[in-house]
Design an enzyme around this catalytic site. Sequence first.
Site, PDB file in Angstrom:
ATOM      1  N   HIS A  84       0.749  -1.170   0.225  1.00 20.36           N
ATOM      2  CA  HIS A  84       0.023  -0.274  -0.146  1.00 20.36           C
ATOM      3  C   HIS A  84       0.795   1.233  -0.236  1.00 20.36           C
ATOM      4  O   HIS A  84       2.066   1.342   0.384  1.00 20.36           O
ATOM      5  CB  HIS A  84      -0.951   0.123   1.242  1.00 20.36           C
ATOM      6  CG  HIS A  84      -2.084  -0.988   1.150  1.00 20.36           C
ATOM      7  ND1 HIS A  84      -3.201  -0.843   1.894  1.00 20.36           N
ATOM      8  CD2 HIS A  84      -2.319  -1.640   0.195  1.00 20.36           C
ATOM      9  CE1 HIS A  84      -4.169  -1.960   1.525  1.00 20.36           C
ATOM     10  NE2 HIS A  84      -3.508  -2.400   0.512  1.00 20.36           N
ATOM     11  N   GLU A  86       0.721   4.031   1.876  1.00 18.84           N
ATOM     12  CA  GLU A  86       1.171   4.664   3.087  1.00 18.84           C
ATOM     13  C   GLU A  86       2.296   3.799   3.717  1.00 18.84           C
ATOM     14  O   GLU A  86       3.291   4.380   4.022  1.00 18.84           O
ATOM     15  CB  GLU A  86       0.155   4.483   4.041  1.00 18.84           C
ATOM     16  CG  GLU A  86      -1.125   5.296   3.796  1.00 18.84           C
ATOM     17  CD  GLU A  86      -2.377   4.387   2.950  1.00 18.84           C
ATOM     18  OE1 GLU A  86      -3.527   4.402   3.079  1.00 18.84           O
ATOM     19  OE2 GLU A  86      -1.836   3.415   2.151  1.00 18.84           O
ATOM     20  N   CYS A 112      -6.103   1.585   5.598  1.00 12.17           N
ATOM     21  CA  CYS A 112      -6.546   0.301   5.914  1.00 12.17           C
ATOM     22  C   CYS A 112      -5.634   0.134   7.296  1.00 12.17           C
ATOM     23  O   CYS A 112      -5.126   0.645   7.890  1.00 12.17           O
ATOM     24  CB  CYS A 112      -6.153  -0.945   4.903  1.00 12.17           C
ATOM     25  SG  CYS A 112      -4.468  -1.370   5.136  1.00 12.17           S
ATOM     26  N   CYS A 115      -2.031  -0.513   7.334  1.00  8.66           N
ATOM     27  CA  CYS A 115      -1.332   0.709   7.369  1.00  8.66           C
ATOM     28  C   CYS A 115      -1.499   1.597   8.533  1.00  8.66           C
ATOM     29  O   CYS A 115      -0.549   2.121   8.763  1.00  8.66           O
ATOM     30  CB  CYS A 115      -1.918   1.631   5.870  1.00  8.66           C
ATOM     31  SG  CYS A 115      -1.375   0.637   4.581  1.00  8.66           S
TER      32      CYS A 115
END
Length: 193
Positions: A84, A86, A112, A115
Amino acid sequence: MSNDNFLSIEEKKRPDWDQLYMTMCYLIGMRSRDPSTHVGSVIVDSDNVLVATGYNSLPRGIAPDMYNKRLSREQGEKYYWIEHAERNAIFNAARRGTILKGCKLYVPWTPCSDCARAIIQSGIDEVVVHKNGQDFYDSYTNGKWKDSEERVKEMFIEAGVLMQYIEMDIVVPEIFMNGEYLDAVVNLNQKNE
C-alpha cells in the site's frame, strides 16, 4: 470582513499546504501499476517539508509476471504482492534513515488497518484524509470498507494519532508568467511546430 478581500489574485490562487500535498497524492498514485486502484501518499514534517512519498505497487525488484497474475484482484493474488501507498512512503523514509516521529501523512482515503498500525508504529502523529476522496471511495466501493475505517479511527484515537477529513479542491497546475495565468496542460503539452 475577510482577509481574502486584501489578497492579490496570485495569493488567492496559491494552494495551501493541504491542497498542495493532497494533490501530490493523486499525482504520485499515477505511478501505480495496480490495474484496479491507484493510491498515493505523502509524508511531511512539522515544517511542511516533504519527507517521503509512496504509491501502491509491487516491492522493489519484483516485476509483474507475464500474465499479470500478481496484480489480479479477481484471483486475490494482488493482496499477497502489492504494498500500500502509506507503508511504501514509510518504507521509503526508512530506506533513507528518515525519522517520522511527529510527521504528518496525506492520503486520499482512510488507510487500511495494516497501514494504520504502521503509521502508529512509525511515530506519525497526524493523518490528513481528503474528504472528497473518501466520499468518492465510499460511494464507489458501496461502503465495503466502512468496518475497517471504524477500526482505524478507534486505533488512531487510542494511539493519539489525529486523523482529519479535509474537504478541498485538488490543484490544477497552471503557469503564472509576466502577470498572466496560463493553462499548464494546454501550454506545456502542445507540440511546437
